[in-house]
Design a protein around this motif. Structure first.
Motif, short mmCIF file in Angstrom:
data_model
loop_
_atom_site.label_atom_id
_atom_site.label_comp_id
_atom_site.label_asym_id
_atom_site.label_seq_id
_atom_site.Cartn_x
_atom_site.Cartn_y
_atom_site.Cartn_z
N ALA A 35 -107.87 1.36 -56.40
CA ALA A 35 -108.05 1.79 -54.87
C ALA A 35 -106.26 2.26 -54.63
CB ALA A 35 -108.19 0.75 -53.85
N ASN A 36 -105.45 1.47 -54.99
CA ASN A 36 -104.31 1.15 -54.78
C ASN A 36 -103.42 2.50 -55.46
OD1 ASN A 36 -103.69 -0.68 -53.44
ND2 ASN A 36 -103.30 -2.00 -55.53
N VAL A 37 -104.56 3.21 -57.03
CA VAL A 37 -103.83 4.36 -57.29
C VAL A 37 -103.66 5.43 -56.71
CG1 VAL A 37 -104.39 6.67 -58.99
CG2 VAL A 37 -103.58 3.54 -59.73
N LEU A 38 -105.79 5.71 -56.04
CA LEU A 38 -105.15 6.18 -54.66
C LEU A 38 -104.84 6.62 -53.75
CD1 LEU A 38 -109.07 6.53 -54.82
CD2 LEU A 38 -107.86 8.36 -55.96
N LEU A 39 -104.39 5.47 -53.26
CA LEU A 39 -103.44 5.09 -51.89
C LEU A 39 -102.12 5.83 -52.38
CD1 LEU A 39 -104.45 1.24 -50.56
CD2 LEU A 39 -105.25 4.00 -49.33
N ALA A 40 -101.52 5.42 -53.21
CA ALA A 40 -100.65 5.55 -54.07
C ALA A 40 -99.59 7.05 -54.05
CB ALA A 40 -99.69 4.81 -54.98
N MET A 41 -101.14 7.64 -54.70
CA MET A 41 -100.92 8.72 -54.97
C MET A 41 -101.25 9.69 -53.42
SD MET A 41 -104.36 10.58 -56.26
CE MET A 41 -103.50 12.34 -56.62
N GLY A 42 -101.17 9.50 -51.91
CA GLY A 42 -101.99 10.54 -51.19
C GLY A 42 -103.41 10.03 -51.11
N ALA A 221 -104.31 19.79 -64.29
CA ALA A 221 -103.35 18.94 -62.97
C ALA A 221 -102.98 17.81 -62.96
CB ALA A 221 -103.39 19.91 -62.35
N ALA A 222 -104.60 17.03 -62.57
CA ALA A 222 -104.44 15.89 -62.42
C ALA A 222 -103.99 14.70 -63.61
CB ALA A 222 -105.96 15.26 -62.47
N LEU A 223 -104.39 15.28 -64.90
CA LEU A 223 -103.63 14.67 -65.87
C LEU A 223 -102.91 14.65 -65.87
CD1 LEU A 223 -107.29 15.06 -68.39
CD2 LEU A 223 -106.24 13.33 -67.05
N ALA A 224 -102.16 16.09 -65.67
CA ALA A 224 -100.60 16.12 -66.16
C ALA A 224 -99.82 15.42 -64.70
CB ALA A 224 -100.32 17.53 -65.88
N PHE A 225 -100.20 14.67 -64.10
CA PHE A 225 -99.78 14.22 -63.14
C PHE A 225 -99.51 12.44 -63.12
CE2 PHE A 225 -100.66 12.26 -58.68
CZ PHE A 225 -99.33 12.24 -58.19
N PHE A 226 -100.72 12.35 -64.01
CA PHE A 226 -100.69 11.05 -64.23
C PHE A 226 -99.99 10.83 -65.42
CE2 PHE A 226 -104.05 7.08 -66.47
CZ PHE A 226 -103.18 6.24 -65.17
N GLY A 227 -100.36 11.43 -66.34
CA GLY A 227 -99.07 11.64 -67.35
C GLY A 227 -97.61 10.83 -66.92
N VAL A 245 -96.30 -1.73 -62.06
CA VAL A 245 -95.99 -1.64 -60.52
C VAL A 245 -95.18 -0.28 -60.87
CG1 VAL A 245 -93.80 -2.95 -58.95
CG2 VAL A 245 -95.82 -4.39 -60.22
N LYS A 246 -94.56 -0.34 -61.89
CA LYS A 246 -93.51 1.79 -61.19
C LYS A 246 -94.72 2.84 -61.78
CE LYS A 246 -89.92 -0.82 -61.64
NZ LYS A 246 -88.71 -0.76 -59.96
N LEU A 251 -96.20 7.57 -58.87
CA LEU A 251 -97.26 7.64 -58.26
C LEU A 251 -97.31 8.21 -57.03
CD1 LEU A 251 -100.46 6.15 -60.78
CD2 LEU A 251 -99.96 8.41 -59.86
N TYR A 252 -96.73 7.35 -55.99
CA TYR A 252 -95.82 7.81 -55.24
C TYR A 252 -94.83 8.86 -54.46
CZ TYR A 252 -93.99 6.95 -50.41
OH TYR A 252 -93.84 6.45 -48.90
N ALA A 253 -94.18 9.22 -55.85
CA ALA A 253 -92.59 9.30 -55.56
C ALA A 253 -92.64 11.09 -56.43
CB ALA A 253 -91.61 8.17 -56.75
N ILE A 254 -93.07 10.93 -57.08
CA ILE A 254 -93.64 12.28 -57.98
C ILE A 254 -94.16 13.12 -56.59
CG2 ILE A 254 -94.36 13.26 -59.86
CD1 ILE A 254 -94.43 11.82 -61.32
N SER A 255 -93.22 13.82 -56.86
CA SER A 255 -92.79 15.17 -55.88
C SER A 255 -94.12 16.70 -56.32
CB SER A 255 -92.05 15.48 -55.08
OG SER A 255 -91.14 16.40 -56.24
#
Length: 268
Positions: A35-42, A221-227, A245-246, A251-255
């Motif tokens: 749930a936190n992963v989804l929230l962090a990525m938007g 694309a999703a897996l590239a973002f996660f990696g 934590v980082k 996941l929040y910061a990557i544009s």
């Protein structure tokens, strides 16, 4: 023509703009972290598994992730019903066959879900994907005992037979629809020291495919973002606790621009 990394950037941009609702029928080991992963990525998570409300919740969602990590009779009922409702409503869904091949119940449940409705994407480690092929495979708990290369033939045959996309994740990731295959490199070894990182990858896939993109390219694309998030996290952390934590921070910061310039997606 857009590059694969350009497509990844555009999907991330769409996710951040639309905040898709991703309904997770998932295991209680990872509910909080995914749930936190989804929230962090938007994106916006729903974690609901009661059979009495699954059809209604699927109706509210933009995509669904079904994860068989912890099973009980009522949860299996919800998973099968959820897959059927996705099919009827035209909602994309991801199947994460956690531990398929480790027990008969897990393998049978994954097969039952697939028979109820074909997933948009099946995302698993090499052993889990091999367990779903006619030849079968063996899984050690929820961990792979095979390498990604071992599962490529099984992934292609499953994808062609079902008309779905199969993603095999591990030391590198392979995404295929049985005809076209993309390879994604990235990530970090510390991902293997935090529970549920594969489950987290699946929910990111769920968010990306909610945008209606080609499911092969959306999954890649999703897996590239996660990696990439794993790589960013490892720059600032050298142990599992601080790494996770980082990871959320990344996941929040990557544009979208970061993803376009740093994603590594290529044709197999």
């Amino acid at each position: 023509m857009a590059t694969y990394s350009g497509t990844a950037a555009e999907i991330l941009r769409q996710v951040r703009a639309s905040r898709p609702v991703v309904h997770n029928i998932t295991n209680y080991v990872v509910m909080n972290s995914t749930a936190n992963v989804l929230l962090a990525m938007g994106a916006s998570p729903i974690m609901a598994h009661a059979p009495e409300e699954v059809a209604e919740v699927v109706g509210l969602a933009n995509s669904v992730v079904i994860n068989i990590g912890t099973l009980s009779k009522s949860w299996i009922e919800s998973m099968v019903l959820g897959s059927r409702v996705c099919h009827i409503a035209g909602k994309p869904f991801v199947l994460d066959p956690v531990g398929a091949g480790a027990t008969k119940l897990r393998t049978r449940t994954a097969t039952q879900i697939i028979e109820a409705a074909t997933p948009t994407v099946i995302r698993g480690n090499a052993s889990e994907i091999m367990a779903l092929s006619p030849e079968g495979g063996i899984t050690r708990g929820v961990d792979a005992v095979h390498h990604v290369d071992d599962a490529c033939d099984a992934a292609h045959s499953i994808a062609r037979a079902l008309g779905t996309v199969v993603a095999v994740t591990g030391e590198r990731d392979v995404v295929t629809d049985g005809n076209r295959s993309l390879v994604i490199t990235g990530g970090h070894a510390l991902l293997g020291y935090v529970t549920g990182t594969g489950c987290a990858a699946s929910v990111v896939v769920g968010a990306f495919i909610s945008q209606g993109s080609d499911p092969v390219e959306g999954t890649a694309a999703a897996l590239a973002f996660f990696g990439l998030a794993g790589e960013w996290a490892a720059r600032e952390a050298d142990a599992p606790g601080s790494f996770w934590v980082k990871m959320l921070d990344a996941l929040y910061a990557i544009s979208p621009q970061d993803l376009e310039s740093q994603a590594r997606i290529q044709e197999a």
